[in-house]
Design a protein around this motif. Sequence first.
Motif, PDB file in Angstrom:
ATOM      1  N   UNK A   1      -9.141  -7.017   6.969  1.00 27.10           N
ATOM      2  CA  UNK A   1      -7.997  -7.721   5.889  1.00 27.10           C
ATOM      3  C   UNK A   1      -7.652  -8.820   6.440  1.00 27.10           C
ATOM      4  N   UNK A   2      -7.626  -9.113   7.794  1.00 21.58           N
ATOM      5  CA  UNK A   2      -6.826 -10.188   8.246  1.00 21.58           C
ATOM      6  C   UNK A   2      -7.708 -11.476   8.288  1.00 21.58           C
ATOM      7  N   UNK A   3      -9.250 -10.999   8.787  1.00 23.40           N
ATOM      8  CA  UNK A   3     -10.217 -12.104   8.632  1.00 23.40           C
ATOM      9  C   UNK A   3     -10.573 -12.574   7.132  1.00 23.40           C
ATOM     10  N   UNK A   4     -10.417 -11.712   6.225  1.00 25.65           N
ATOM     11  CA  UNK A   4     -10.629 -12.056   5.052  1.00 25.65           C
ATOM     12  C   UNK A   4      -9.448 -12.852   4.090  1.00 25.65           C
ATOM     13  N   UNK A   5      -8.187 -12.952   4.840  1.00 22.48           N
ATOM     14  CA  UNK A   5      -7.157 -13.621   4.504  1.00 22.48           C
ATOM     15  C   UNK A   5      -6.698 -13.007   3.094  1.00 22.48           C
ATOM     16  N   UNK A   6      -6.846 -11.761   3.124  1.00 15.76           N
ATOM     17  CA  UNK A   6      -6.576 -11.064   2.027  1.00 15.76           C
ATOM     18  C   UNK A   6      -5.271 -11.050   1.138  1.00 15.76           C
ATOM     19  N   UNK A   7      -5.126 -11.239  -0.063  1.00 13.68           N
ATOM     20  CA  UNK A   7      -4.028 -11.270  -0.911  1.00 13.68           C
ATOM     21  C   UNK A   7      -3.216  -9.596  -0.797  1.00 13.68           C
ATOM     22  N   UNK A   8      -3.883  -9.116  -0.990  1.00 11.38           N
ATOM     23  CA  UNK A   8      -3.355  -7.468  -0.774  1.00 11.38           C
ATOM     24  C   UNK A   8      -4.556  -6.502  -0.398  1.00 11.38           C
ATOM     25  N   UNK A   9      -4.027  -5.408   0.132  1.00 11.74           N
ATOM     26  CA  UNK A   9      -4.833  -4.472   0.938  1.00 11.74           C
ATOM     27  C   UNK A   9      -4.366  -3.058   0.244  1.00 11.74           C
ATOM     28  N   UNK A  10      -5.601  -2.330  -0.201  1.00 13.43           N
ATOM     29  CA  UNK A  10      -5.219  -1.084  -0.763  1.00 13.43           C
ATOM     30  C   UNK A  10      -6.189  -0.106  -0.179  1.00 13.43           C
ATOM     31  N   UNK A  11      -5.400   0.810   0.508  1.00 11.79           N
ATOM     32  CA  UNK A  11      -6.375   2.048   1.022  1.00 11.79           C
ATOM     33  C   UNK A  11      -6.327   3.097  -0.086  1.00 11.79           C
ATOM     34  N   UNK A  12      -7.609   3.547  -0.125  1.00  9.93           N
ATOM     35  CA  UNK A  12      -7.707   4.745  -1.325  1.00  9.93           C
ATOM     36  C   UNK A  12      -8.119   5.953  -0.577  1.00  9.93           C
ATOM     37  N   UNK A  13      -7.343   7.017  -0.916  1.00  8.65           N
ATOM     38  CA  UNK A  13      -7.249   8.319  -0.365  1.00  8.65           C
ATOM     39  C   UNK A  13      -7.497   9.343  -1.749  1.00  8.65           C
ATOM     40  N   UNK A  14      -7.605  10.487  -1.322  1.00 15.17           N
ATOM     41  CA  UNK A  14      -7.454  11.578  -2.242  1.00 15.17           C
ATOM     42  C   UNK A  14      -7.373  12.787  -1.625  1.00 15.17           C
ATOM     43  N   UNK A  15      -6.306  13.699  -2.009  1.00 13.53           N
ATOM     44  CA  UNK A  15      -5.960  14.982  -1.402  1.00 13.53           C
ATOM     45  C   UNK A  15      -6.739  16.082  -1.890  1.00 13.53           C
ATOM     46  N   UNK A  16      -6.892  17.028  -0.928  1.00 15.78           N
ATOM     47  CA  UNK A  16      -7.530  18.246  -1.414  1.00 15.78           C
ATOM     48  C   UNK A  16      -6.955  19.166  -2.564  1.00 15.78           C
TER      49      UNK A  16
END
Length: 183
Positions: free
Chosen positions: A105-120
């Motif tokens: 994310x830092x190298x991409x100079x991202x505007x936003x970061x979204x981590x996607x998860x799902x619960x069981x």
Amino acid sequence: QIPDEGAASRPGTLASRTDRLSLSNRQSTPDELPTLPNGRFTVVLDPGHGGRDPGAVGINGLQEKQVVNDITPQVAQILREQGVNVVLTRSSDVEVDLAPRVQIAERANATIFVSIHANAISLSRPDVNGLETFYSSAAGQRLANTVHSTVLSEMGMRDRRVRSARFYVIRHTSMPAILVKTP
């Protein structure tokens, strides 16, 4: 490793739901982030877990990494159709440590970061099923509120709220960052 916050249900196929979501047709409200011209907005999508780390395991052995490996490319496609530059922390079922996810994310100079998860899914605990969105900073909280309310209104899921958390990937990124747990 990112700790799980509880169990929730797996979403159905996201394709039918996400077809209704169009970022360009929405009006901005005070809590929403501004729309930027094409090419100036970079979103890093981080499908949680992967490789030897399955994440939460649900009914019939469905693994969280399988769910997010299905969801993330669909989200990426929707964003790309809106002119957003999308960078993935992983695009296959490989294990990526937490620090390299942040570095991407830092190298991409991202505007936003979204981590996607799902619960069981837990049939014995239906009270924990629903959408949860986590943030670690004030900018992350604004992003979390925007994404959370949009997903809720478009998908009709149970609301498990927006909350502060100390997940590594949202604490160590310099841009607004959230971790979304889908039902």
